[in-house]
Design a protein around this motif. Sequence first.
Motif, short mmCIF file in Angstrom:
data_model
loop_
_atom_site.label_atom_id
_atom_site.label_comp_id
_atom_site.label_asym_id
_atom_site.label_seq_id
_atom_site.Cartn_x
_atom_site.Cartn_y
_atom_site.Cartn_z
N LEU A 225 4.84 7.94 -12.74
CA LEU A 225 4.11 6.73 -13.11
C LEU A 225 4.44 5.59 -12.15
O LEU A 225 3.55 4.86 -11.69
CB LEU A 225 4.45 6.34 -14.54
CG LEU A 225 3.51 5.36 -15.25
CD1 LEU A 225 2.13 5.98 -15.43
CD2 LEU A 225 4.08 4.95 -16.60
N VAL A 226 5.72 5.44 -11.82
CA VAL A 226 6.12 4.39 -10.89
C VAL A 226 5.59 4.68 -9.49
O VAL A 226 5.11 3.78 -8.79
CB VAL A 226 7.66 4.24 -10.87
CG1 VAL A 226 8.11 3.31 -9.75
CG2 VAL A 226 8.15 3.71 -12.21
N SER A 227 5.66 5.94 -9.06
CA SER A 227 5.14 6.30 -7.73
C SER A 227 3.65 6.02 -7.62
O SER A 227 3.17 5.50 -6.61
CB SER A 227 5.42 7.79 -7.45
OG SER A 227 6.80 8.04 -7.37
N GLU A 228 2.90 6.35 -8.67
CA GLU A 228 1.46 6.07 -8.66
C GLU A 228 1.20 4.57 -8.57
O GLU A 228 0.28 4.13 -7.87
CB GLU A 228 0.81 6.66 -9.91
CG GLU A 228 0.74 8.17 -9.91
CD GLU A 228 0.21 8.71 -11.24
OE1 GLU A 228 0.14 7.93 -12.22
OE2 GLU A 228 -0.13 9.91 -11.28
N MET A 229 2.00 3.79 -9.27
CA MET A 229 1.83 2.34 -9.23
C MET A 229 2.11 1.79 -7.83
O MET A 229 1.39 0.92 -7.32
CB MET A 229 2.76 1.69 -10.26
CG MET A 229 2.70 0.17 -10.33
SD MET A 229 3.85 -0.65 -9.20
CE MET A 229 5.43 -0.14 -9.87
N LEU A 230 3.14 2.33 -7.17
CA LEU A 230 3.54 1.80 -5.88
C LEU A 230 2.51 2.07 -4.78
O LEU A 230 2.43 1.33 -3.81
CB LEU A 230 4.90 2.40 -5.47
CG LEU A 230 6.10 1.93 -6.29
CD1 LEU A 230 7.35 2.68 -5.88
CD2 LEU A 230 6.31 0.43 -6.13
N ILE A 231 1.73 3.14 -4.92
CA ILE A 231 0.74 3.43 -3.87
C ILE A 231 -0.68 3.06 -4.31
O ILE A 231 -1.63 3.33 -3.59
CB ILE A 231 0.78 4.92 -3.45
CG1 ILE A 231 0.25 5.82 -4.55
CG2 ILE A 231 2.19 5.33 -3.03
CD1 ILE A 231 0.02 7.25 -4.09
N SER A 232 -0.82 2.44 -5.47
CA SER A 232 -2.16 2.20 -6.02
C SER A 232 -2.93 1.08 -5.32
O SER A 232 -4.14 0.99 -5.47
CB SER A 232 -2.05 1.87 -7.52
OG SER A 232 -1.31 0.67 -7.71
N ASP A 233 -2.24 0.23 -4.55
CA ASP A 233 -2.91 -0.92 -3.95
C ASP A 233 -3.36 -0.68 -2.51
O ASP A 233 -3.85 -1.60 -1.86
CB ASP A 233 -1.99 -2.15 -3.99
CG ASP A 233 -1.73 -2.62 -5.41
OD1 ASP A 233 -2.61 -2.41 -6.25
OD2 ASP A 233 -0.65 -3.18 -5.67
N TYR A 234 -3.19 0.52 -1.98
CA TYR A 234 -3.57 0.77 -0.59
C TYR A 234 -5.07 1.02 -0.48
O TYR A 234 -5.69 1.64 -1.36
CB TYR A 234 -2.82 1.99 -0.05
CG TYR A 234 -1.35 1.73 0.19
CD1 TYR A 234 -0.93 0.99 1.28
CD2 TYR A 234 -0.39 2.23 -0.69
CE1 TYR A 234 0.41 0.74 1.50
CE2 TYR A 234 0.96 2.00 -0.47
CZ TYR A 234 1.35 1.25 0.63
OH TYR A 234 2.69 1.02 0.84
N PRO A 235 -5.69 0.58 0.61
CA PRO A 235 -7.14 0.78 0.78
C PRO A 235 -7.53 2.21 1.13
O PRO A 235 -8.64 2.64 0.86
CB PRO A 235 -7.51 -0.19 1.91
CG PRO A 235 -6.23 -0.40 2.66
CD PRO A 235 -5.13 -0.30 1.66
N VAL A 236 -6.61 2.97 1.77
CA VAL A 236 -6.93 4.36 2.14
C VAL A 236 -5.79 5.27 1.70
O VAL A 236 -4.64 4.84 1.59
CB VAL A 236 -7.18 4.51 3.66
CG1 VAL A 236 -8.41 3.74 4.09
CG2 VAL A 236 -5.97 4.06 4.46
N TYR A 237 -6.14 6.53 1.49
CA TYR A 237 -5.16 7.52 1.05
C TYR A 237 -5.34 8.81 1.83
O TYR A 237 -6.42 9.08 2.38
CB TYR A 237 -5.32 7.81 -0.45
CG TYR A 237 -5.06 6.61 -1.33
CD1 TYR A 237 -3.79 6.34 -1.79
CD2 TYR A 237 -6.10 5.75 -1.66
CE1 TYR A 237 -3.55 5.23 -2.58
CE2 TYR A 237 -5.88 4.64 -2.46
CZ TYR A 237 -4.60 4.38 -2.90
OH TYR A 237 -4.36 3.28 -3.68
N ALA A 238 -4.25 9.60 1.84
CA ALA A 238 -4.31 10.91 2.49
C ALA A 238 -3.56 11.91 1.62
O ALA A 238 -2.54 11.57 1.01
CB ALA A 238 -3.70 10.85 3.88
N ARG A 239 -4.08 13.14 1.58
CA ARG A 239 -3.39 14.24 0.92
C ARG A 239 -3.11 15.30 1.97
O ARG A 239 -4.02 15.75 2.66
CB ARG A 239 -4.22 14.84 -0.22
CG ARG A 239 -4.39 13.90 -1.41
CD ARG A 239 -5.21 14.56 -2.53
NE ARG A 239 -4.48 15.61 -3.23
CZ ARG A 239 -4.81 16.89 -3.21
NH1 ARG A 239 -5.86 17.31 -2.51
NH2 ARG A 239 -4.11 17.78 -3.89
N VAL A 240 -1.82 15.66 2.09
CA VAL A 240 -1.43 16.65 3.09
C VAL A 240 -0.57 17.71 2.42
O VAL A 240 0.08 17.46 1.41
CB VAL A 240 -0.66 16.00 4.26
CG1 VAL A 240 -1.52 14.97 4.98
CG2 VAL A 240 0.63 15.35 3.78
#
Length: 312
Positions: A225-240
């Motif tokens: 839950l904390v990890s999701e919150m910490l990356i939730s404000d970025y404009p772009v994402y990547a899954r690797v």
Amino acid sequence: MTSPSARLMRLVSVLASRPSWTNRELAEHLSVTERTVRRDVAKLRELGYGIDSDPGPWGGYRLGQGSAVPPLPLDDEETLAVVVALREAALTGVLGGDQAALTALAKLQRLLPNRIAARLEGFTDAVVHTPRVALEPVSATVLLSLAGACRAGDNLRLSYRDRLGRESVREVSPYRLVRTRNRWYLVAFDMSRSDWRIFRADRVVEAHRTGRPAVITDPPDAGRLVSEMLISDYPVYARVRIPAGLDEARRLVPPGAGLHEPDGADATVITLGGVDLDELAVRLIRLGTPLRVLEPVELNDVLRMRLRDLLD
């Protein structure tokens, strides 16, 4: 002949080595009489050690909680570990600005034998500390209150300051404290909003138990839950996908910097956020590990361009 004080410290160390000892076992182990054991146990209790005992010939002694902070017998390795941990706490300010870590460190360093002090000096000479990002400290008193309420299952009344400096009072059911690379977070069920919320510990002004038990049903994965919150404000994402197990993946990308999903025993899918694809490409190259981009596909072109620049 062993001095009485050394014998007392050895008795504490022996009691701590297993859950229970009979009087006879202690006497044989310490090479003293059973009467001496009883007398030494009484002396330790006077010094603040909590030592529980069961009556009868088969009763035993157990090291429990005392009424004061008594002397603590530590070997060389344990003492060095405590000193290094206190120095790290003092350098990072993880326990706030009340100087508790510094004063504890100063007291302990004055008591160090020369052999341990020399090892500590060697450790200090070999370590270089880079500048640290200035962060708001969290009060040790608040941190201990939050942790204690999580363990005891008691509701808390929080005086909380948001990012704009506005204060509010919340009643919450605390669940877990989560430590990231930079901060502490409290994961709790907010009673007024009937939902799970994340509170930065350094923004908690006060925390008081209400006397009402916390009712925790269907708790979330607090770390995720904390990890999701910490990356939730970025404009772009990547899954690797990287060919490494979950522990190795978390070493490469700390939990506060990405989300981790096991993909079999030897692979992990990581989600990262960034300001643009170019920044994400640089971060992925710096991992120094083989990987496969799952999405977005456009990131592959940016990675190739960055790698060509490096080769040139």
